[in-house]
Scaffold this motif. Structure first.
Motif, PDB file in Angstrom:
ATOM      1  N   CYS A   1     -13.462 -10.491  -3.136  1.00  0.00           N
ATOM      2  CA  CYS A   1     -13.360 -11.888  -2.709  1.00  0.00           C
ATOM      3  C   CYS A   1     -14.754 -12.426  -2.402  1.00  0.00           C
ATOM      4  O   CYS A   1     -15.099 -12.706  -1.257  1.00  0.00           O
ATOM      5  CB  CYS A   1     -12.441 -12.011  -1.488  1.00  0.00           C
ATOM      6  SG  CYS A   1     -11.975 -13.734  -1.107  1.00  0.00           S
TER       7      CYS A   1
ATOM      8  N   THR B   1       0.663 -13.494   0.913  1.00  0.00           N
ATOM      9  CA  THR B   1      -0.213 -14.489   0.312  1.00  0.00           C
ATOM     10  C   THR B   1      -0.223 -15.752   1.160  1.00  0.00           C
ATOM     11  O   THR B   1       0.826 -16.197   1.633  1.00  0.00           O
ATOM     12  CB  THR B   1       0.268 -14.839  -1.113  1.00  0.00           C
ATOM     13  OG1 THR B   1       0.243 -13.646  -1.909  1.00  0.00           O
ATOM     14  CG2 THR B   1      -0.617 -15.889  -1.755  1.00  0.00           C
TER      15      THR B   1
ATOM     16  N   SER C   1      -8.917 -14.732  -8.412  1.00  0.00           N
ATOM     17  CA  SER C   1      -8.173 -13.899  -7.472  1.00  0.00           C
ATOM     18  C   SER C   1      -9.033 -13.511  -6.282  1.00  0.00           C
ATOM     19  O   SER C   1     -10.181 -13.072  -6.428  1.00  0.00           O
ATOM     20  CB  SER C   1      -7.701 -12.625  -8.185  1.00  0.00           C
ATOM     21  OG  SER C   1      -7.173 -11.698  -7.269  1.00  0.00           O
TER      22      SER C   1
ATOM     23  N   THR D   1      -8.566 -11.007  -2.993  1.00  0.00           N
ATOM     24  CA  THR D   1      -7.750 -10.016  -2.297  1.00  0.00           C
ATOM     25  C   THR D   1      -8.581  -9.372  -1.193  1.00  0.00           C
ATOM     26  O   THR D   1      -9.789  -9.580  -1.085  1.00  0.00           O
ATOM     27  CB  THR D   1      -7.222  -8.949  -3.264  1.00  0.00           C
ATOM     28  OG1 THR D   1      -8.332  -8.272  -3.869  1.00  0.00           O
ATOM     29  CG2 THR D   1      -6.357  -9.585  -4.348  1.00  0.00           C
TER      30      THR D   1
ATOM     31  N   ASN E   1      -2.191 -19.842   1.515  1.00  0.00           N
ATOM     32  CA  ASN E   1      -3.075 -20.854   0.957  1.00  0.00           C
ATOM     33  C   ASN E   1      -4.376 -20.877   1.750  1.00  0.00           C
ATOM     34  O   ASN E   1      -4.360 -20.909   2.985  1.00  0.00           O
ATOM     35  CB  ASN E   1      -2.416 -22.239   1.038  1.00  0.00           C
ATOM     36  CG  ASN E   1      -1.192 -22.334   0.157  1.00  0.00           C
ATOM     37  OD1 ASN E   1      -1.173 -21.824  -0.960  1.00  0.00           O
ATOM     38  ND2 ASN E   1      -0.145 -22.982   0.662  1.00  0.00           N
TER      39      ASN E   1
ATOM     40  N   THR F   1      -5.605 -19.307  -3.095  1.00  0.00           N
ATOM     41  CA  THR F   1      -4.808 -18.407  -2.266  1.00  0.00           C
ATOM     42  C   THR F   1      -5.565 -17.113  -2.008  1.00  0.00           C
ATOM     43  O   THR F   1      -6.425 -16.697  -2.796  1.00  0.00           O
ATOM     44  CB  THR F   1      -3.464 -18.053  -2.934  1.00  0.00           C
ATOM     45  OG1 THR F   1      -3.719 -17.434  -4.202  1.00  0.00           O
ATOM     46  CG2 THR F   1      -2.600 -19.284  -3.121  1.00  0.00           C
ATOM     47  N   PHE F   2      -5.233 -16.515  -0.893  1.00  0.00           N
ATOM     48  CA  PHE F   2      -5.676 -15.153  -0.568  1.00  0.00           C
ATOM     49  C   PHE F   2      -4.442 -14.270  -0.536  1.00  0.00           C
ATOM     50  O   PHE F   2      -3.448 -14.586   0.147  1.00  0.00           O
ATOM     51  CB  PHE F   2      -6.372 -15.127   0.791  1.00  0.00           C
ATOM     52  CG  PHE F   2      -6.416 -13.758   1.422  1.00  0.00           C
ATOM     53  CD1 PHE F   2      -7.253 -12.777   0.922  1.00  0.00           C
ATOM     54  CD2 PHE F   2      -5.602 -13.453   2.508  1.00  0.00           C
ATOM     55  CE1 PHE F   2      -7.290 -11.508   1.494  1.00  0.00           C
ATOM     56  CE2 PHE F   2      -5.634 -12.189   3.095  1.00  0.00           C
ATOM     57  CZ  PHE F   2      -6.475 -11.213   2.580  1.00  0.00           C
ATOM     58  N   THR F   3      -4.495 -13.153  -1.248  1.00  0.00           N
ATOM     59  CA  THR F   3      -3.393 -12.203  -1.270  1.00  0.00           C
ATOM     60  C   THR F   3      -3.845 -10.914  -0.607  1.00  0.00           C
ATOM     61  O   THR F   3      -4.746 -10.226  -1.098  1.00  0.00           O
ATOM     62  CB  THR F   3      -2.920 -11.923  -2.703  1.00  0.00           C
ATOM     63  OG1 THR F   3      -2.481 -13.143  -3.302  1.00  0.00           O
ATOM     64  CG2 THR F   3      -1.770 -10.924  -2.699  1.00  0.00           C
TER      65      THR F   3
END
Length: 621
Positions: A150, A111, A159, A161, A113, A104-106
């Protein structure tokens, strides 16, 4: 999965499709009162539609800030959707290139997928490829100023972001798309970033909470046999759209009859018409023909008020002058530039090495070789040469020496005194000269591509003729400090020997007057550990500013450095970047962008602007 923390916001998933969801709004702690940023309204163009800054208190000071995601002032979904319609569906949520390696990218809007095994493999294979990164709509070639949140990973549960990347990006394909982005940012108090290639060392092509306008699709080139515009010049010229890169224009020029060249940078990914020229622009032809900015005949541009303008000697002459070296993303967005062209000619080039295969790990021999090489740098540029070199521990690597319009015999004769001095001092070396039918052939053969994806701080300084003639030993001592500013830190040097004053002794641009007596522009590169904490980053920045670059400044009387390749946090950046030209540039900025629609760090008129709370661009009130 899509979870968005704002009412009705639209998010572009990895597929690029807009999805609309509803969620609870975030509260803002900022006052809704407004801040007056300038007394200028009206003037040349009308800025009455500009949105007000939001008032914020921080560390006991009062600021007026650009709006950030999650605040009540952030534009609602219908406004973004309207903008997307205006730009022909080319507005997308900006997702970092490496997001495909994560489940995932937040981001600040929610957020999504993102994992895609094939796309992730492509990321790993091409992360250091400049051209691959250039083609991404908002990516930075060098990633320190993105906050490194990222990067490629082999663990998709890590993570990812947004970091300090922009929130949305317009991949503009028409001039009206660019105008729409400028107008939207102005009317909604949104930070604006102009991005062509992402070839940027100091974070001007990215910015937290911003709307990015990508100009890279503008690839038109028009060759002109005889320029008929204002001014005394009537020779050959070329009009280059905003997205055209250095290697591309040289290739297209080589196909002309006879072959043509322009003053562009040594790196193939540099976008000619944008930040490069707005910083001055130096490259292999600079000794013979001056800085790139010295060779500009006209601009087509869009102003902060959203107006299309022509800037040349007769029309908007103040803007014309300021765009020629006065700082990137400061005065207008360049749509195209018209420049002088020159006939390509036969040339000679060479590579020159002194490294541990020649001298082992003899530190004294290495620094003696470096001192001899640098002592002759005035002689090289005074004979019309350009030299690109690198200094690493026990490695002096010059690739290439460039002798445009000269034969190998002429190049050998120019370099002979240096080689003789090395021999007399018992220092082995490698010297490999070669002739070429054109400069373009030399460029393709001897210049190397740079690697993208690294994380580093960049500084630098200009050494002029007097520095080299009177204090070469002091310069070498400063180089030693660059290599080892303290026991736990290492940095290195990339040097450029050229003198714009050799071929263009009188400036017609906004560049620092010291460039007319230049010899060596040195870039210092300080790698920063991945995952470094804020405290470590602050420590490294302090070392760059107050130890590494201070040593260079102390060894020089030039008072100058290059706008696009130096420390933006250095003291007196105004004087170091522009010298006596700065007051005029600041006044022109007030005329053409009185309310701060445009922003890039350490450019005219930005003294009162800073990023607070890590991500918020604000002006001191």
């Amino acid at each position: 999965m899509v979870h968005l923390p704002s009412v009705g916001l639209a998010v572009a998933a990895a597929s690029g499709l807009l999805q609309t969801v509803t969620a609870a709004p975030q509260a803002s702690t900022d006052s809704t009162s407004t801040a007056s940023t300038t007394s200028f309204l009206g003037g040349l163009f009308d800025f009455l539609d500009v949105a007000n800054l939001t008032v914020t208190h921080h560390n006991g000071k009062l600021y007026g800030c650009k709006c950030s995601p999650g605040q009540l002032c952030w534009p609602q979904q219908w406004k973004w959707n309207q903008l997307n319609t205006t730009v022909g569906g080319n507005l997308k949520l900006h997702i970092p290139p490496a997001a495909s390696c994560y489940n995932t990218f937040t981001g600040p809007l929610g957020t999504v997928n993102t994992y895609d095994a094939a796309a992730c493999a492509d990321v790993h294979a091409n992360w250091e490829d400049e051209m691959w990164t250039v083609e991404k709509p908002g990516a930075a070639l060098w990633t320190y100023f993105t906050n490194e949140t990222c990067r490629p990973t082999l663990n998709p549960t890590d993570s990812c972001t947004l970091g300090y990347y922009g929130v949305y990006v317009i991949s503009a394909t028409t001039r009206n798309h660019i105008k729409a982005g400028i107008d939207f940012a102005r009317r909604n108090n949104i930070r604006l970033v102009i991005r062509n290639t992402g070839h940027d060392f100091i974070g001007r092509s990215t910015g937290a909470g911003s709307l990015i306008i990508n100009t890279h699709s503008f690839q038109d080139v028009n060759w002109i046999s005889s320029y008929a515009g204002p001014g005394s010049y009537s020779g050959p010229a070329v009009t280059i759209a905003a997205g055209v890169q250095g290697r591309s224009i040289l290739e297209q020029g080589h196909a002309q009859v006879p072959p043509k060249v322009i003053v562009t940078g040594e790196c193939p990914t540099v976008g000619v018409a944008g930040g490069f020229i707005q910083g001055g622009g130096h490259g292999p032809w600079t000794t013979l023909k001056g800085l790139s900015a010295d060779n500009v005949l006209a601009f087509e541009a869009i102003t902060a008020s959203g107006h299309f303008v022509t800037a040349n000697e007769a029309q908007n002459s103040d803007l014309f002058w300021a765009l020629k070296g006065g700082g990137p993303s400061a005065f207008a967005v360049i749509l195209s530039v018209t420049m002088k062209t020159f006939d390509d000619v036969s040339s000679a080039g060479a590579t020159f090495y002194v490294n541990n295969t020649h001298i082992g790990f003899d530190n004294d021999a290495y620094w003696n070789a470096t001192s001899i090489f640098h002592k002759w740098s005035n002689h090289f540029v005074d004979n019309g040469l350009y030299v690109y070199y690198e200094l690493f521990p026990f490695t002096l690597r010059a690739q290439p020496f460039v002798a445009i319009g000269k034969t190998v015999a002429e190049l050998n004769a120019i370099v002979a005194p240096m080689l003789a001095e090395l021999t007399a001092n018992g220092i082995p070396y490698e010297w490999n000269p070669k002739s070429f039918p054109t400069f373009f052939d030399l460029y393709v053969d001897l210049f190397e591509a740079e690697a993208a994806g690294g994380s580093a701080l960049t500084g630098g300084w200009l050494f002029d003729h007097n520095d080299v003639a009177t204090n070469n030993d002091g310069i070498i001592e400063a180089f030693k400090t660059v290599f080892s500013p303290r026991p736990d830190i290492f940095s290195f040097i990339v040097g450029h020997l050229f003198n714009p004053g050799y071929g263009a002794p009188v400036s017609n641009s906004a560049t620092h007057p010291s460039w007319r007596n230049a010899t060596d522009f040195v870039i210092t590169v300080l790698p920063v550990p991945l995952g470094a904490s804020k405290a470590v980053k602050a420590d490294y920045q302090n070392v760059l500013t107050n130890t590494i670059d201070q040593a260079l400044r102390d060894a020089s009387g030039s008072g100058a450095t290059y706008v696009n390749e130096a420390d933006p946090y250095q003291p007196n950046w105004q004087g170091h970047f522009w010298g006596s030209e700065y007051p005029r540039l600041k006044q022109i900025r007030k005329k053409w962008d009185p309310l701060g629609v445009f922003y890039s760090i350490a450019t005219p008129g930005t003294e009162d602007w800073e990023v607070i709370q890590d991500t918020r661009l604000c002006k001191k009130l």
